[in-house]
Design a protein around this motif. Structure first.
Motif, short mmCIF file in Angstrom:
data_model
loop_
_atom_site.label_atom_id
_atom_site.label_comp_id
_atom_site.label_asym_id
_atom_site.label_seq_id
_atom_site.Cartn_x
_atom_site.Cartn_y
_atom_site.Cartn_z
N LYS A 85 66.62 14.76 102.87
CA LYS A 85 67.70 14.40 101.94
C LYS A 85 68.64 13.39 102.59
N GLU A 86 68.92 13.62 103.88
CA GLU A 86 69.83 12.70 104.58
C GLU A 86 69.24 11.31 104.71
N ASP A 88 66.82 10.06 102.87
CA ASP A 88 66.68 9.56 101.50
C ASP A 88 65.66 8.42 101.38
N ARG A 89 64.40 8.72 101.77
CA ARG A 89 63.35 7.70 101.66
C ARG A 89 62.18 8.26 100.88
N SER A 90 61.51 7.40 100.13
CA SER A 90 60.38 7.87 99.33
C SER A 90 59.04 7.55 99.99
N SER A 114 63.48 20.26 94.85
CA SER A 114 64.42 19.53 95.71
C SER A 114 64.53 18.07 95.29
N SER A 115 65.40 17.33 95.98
CA SER A 115 65.54 15.90 95.69
C SER A 115 64.47 15.06 96.42
N PHE A 116 63.62 15.71 97.20
CA PHE A 116 62.61 14.97 97.97
C PHE A 116 61.74 14.10 97.06
N ASP A 117 61.62 12.83 97.43
CA ASP A 117 60.97 11.85 96.57
C ASP A 117 59.79 11.18 97.28
#
Ligand code: SIN
Length: 307
Positions: A85-86, A88-90, A114-117
Motif C-alpha cells: 500500500k505504501e 502503491d505500484r501495480s 485490499s487496495s493492492f493493484d
C-alpha cells in the motif's frame, strides 16, 4: 535493444526479477530489489499469520546449487499488504499461500478486498512444510482450489508450480490450468526433497535433511517445464521461467523456451541484488550477437532437430 516485457497488461523495463523467497522477506530487502536493476520484485510467500519457519540450518548454497527447507518463514499477509500500500505500484508481485485450502481462500479474500493493484502469485508448490504435500502434485485439489479462487478473485493471478517430470503430467496440468483465467504460470519451484551430505551428515536440519533443490542443478528441468507449458497453455497465460539462472545465457534459454519473465533464486542469494545489472548486460550482449532487438524476436523460438 530492449528487455521490455509485459504480463497481464503490466509493462516491465526488463525481464529479470527475484524468485519468491530470495531477498524479499522484509521491507528493506524488497526496497533493495526495487532500487536494483531488477524489473520488479515478488514478495516472500505470505500466509495468514507470520511464521518463523523451520529450524536452522535450513539453507545451504552457492552459485551452482542450493538446498533449502525454509518452511515458509514470512511476516504475514498484513505486513506485505501494508508495505505494498505504501509503495502503491501495480507492477509488483505478491506471493501468497496457505497450509490448507481454507487458509488459501482466507488470504486471497484479504488480498482481493485490499487496495493492492499488482499481480498475485499463488504458491501451490512449497515442498518444505512438515506434513503438508505439495498442492500442485494433487491435480484434483489444484483444480478445486482454482475453481473456488476464481469465484471471488478478479485481480491478475498466476500460480507457482513445482517441476513435473512426465509428459502425461504436463498434459494433465495444462488441461486444468487452461480452464481458468490465469495471468501467468511460474515454472518451476525447487525440485522437492533432495538430500545434500556434508562429510557424513545431512546439510540442513529440518526433515532429516530433505529439502528443495535449486540453482544450476535444476536448469534442465526448469527449461523443460517452461517449454512444455509454452507448448500447451493458452496464449493468454504468460510464463515466468525460474530455475538455474545465474548468467545472461541462462535467461536467454528460458526466454527461448517461452518465458516472458525470468526469476533468479540461488544466484541472487549468492551475489545479491547487483546481479541484475550483470544479467541485463549479458542477456543484451547475447541478443545483439544473434541480431535480436527485443524478447519477442526469439521468445518460444526454440529449434528442434528435424530429419
Ligand atoms: C520455503 O519457505 O520453504 C520455500 C518456499 C517455497 O519453496 O515455495
Amino acid at each position: 535493444m530492449t528487455l521490455n516485457t509485459q504480463i497481464a497488461s503490466r509493462s516491465f523495463k526488463s525481464c529479470l526479477m527475484n524468485a519468491a523467497g530470495v531477498h524479499c522477506q522484509t521491507s528493506d530487502e524488497l526496497d533493495d530489489i526495487l532500487n536494483s536493476q531488477a524489473a520488479t520484485f515478488v514478495t516472500k510467500t505470505a500466509t495468514s499469520h507470520a511464521r518463523n519457519g523451520n529450524p536452522e540450518p535450513r539453507y545451504v548454497g552457492h552459485l551452482h546449487g542450493s538446498i533449502n527447507s525454509m518452511g515458509l518463514p514470512n511476516l504475514g499477509i498484513d505486513y506485505y499488504l501494508e508495505y505494498l500500500k505504501e509503495i502503491d505500484r501495480s507492477d509488483v508481485f505478491l506471493s501468497v499461500t496457505g497450509l490448507s485450502k481454507e487458509e488459501i481462500y482466507q488470504v486471497l479474500h484479504k488480498v482481493q478486498e485490499s487496495s493492492f493493484d499488482g499481480l498475485i502469485e499463488l504458491n501451490l508448490s512449497c515442498p518444505n512444510v512438515v506434513g503438508k504435500p505439495q498442492t500442485a502434485y494433487d491435480f484434483d485439489l489444484m483444480d478445486e482450489i482454482l475453481a473456488e479462487v476464481f469465484n471471488f478473485v478478479d485481480k491478475p493471478l498466476g500460480v507457482k508450480l513445482p517441476p513435473y517430470f512426465d509428459l502425461v503430467h504436463f498434459d494433465q496440468v495444462a488441461g486444468i490450468l487452461n480452464q481458468f483465467p490465469l495471468s501467468f504460470v511460474n515454472s518451476v519451484n525447487s525440485i522437492g526433497n533432495g538430500l545434500w551430505i556434508n562429510d557424513q551428515s545431512v546439510a540442513i536440519k529440518p526433515k532429516q535433511g530433505f529439502g528443495g533443490i535449486g540453482g544450476a542443478a535444476i536448469k534442465a528441468t526448469a527449461l523443460a517445464n517452461v517449454h512444455a507449458f509454452y507448448q500447451r497453455l493458452n496464449d493468454s497465460i504468460a510464463i515466468i521461467g525460474t530455475g538455474g539462472v545465474a548468467t545472461g545465457r541462462d535467461a536467454f534459454e528460458h526466454i527461448l523456451c517461452g518465458a516472458s519473465m525470468v526469476q533468479v533464486g540461488t544466484a541472487l542469494m549468492t551475489e545479491g541484488p547487483q546481479i541484475f545489472e550483470r544479467l541485463d548486460q549479458e542477456l543484451s550482449e547475447i541478443m545483439t550477437s544473434y541480431g535480436y532487438h527485443n524478447l519477442k524476436d526469439f521468445r518460444g523460438q526454440l529449434r528442434y532437430i528435424e530429419e
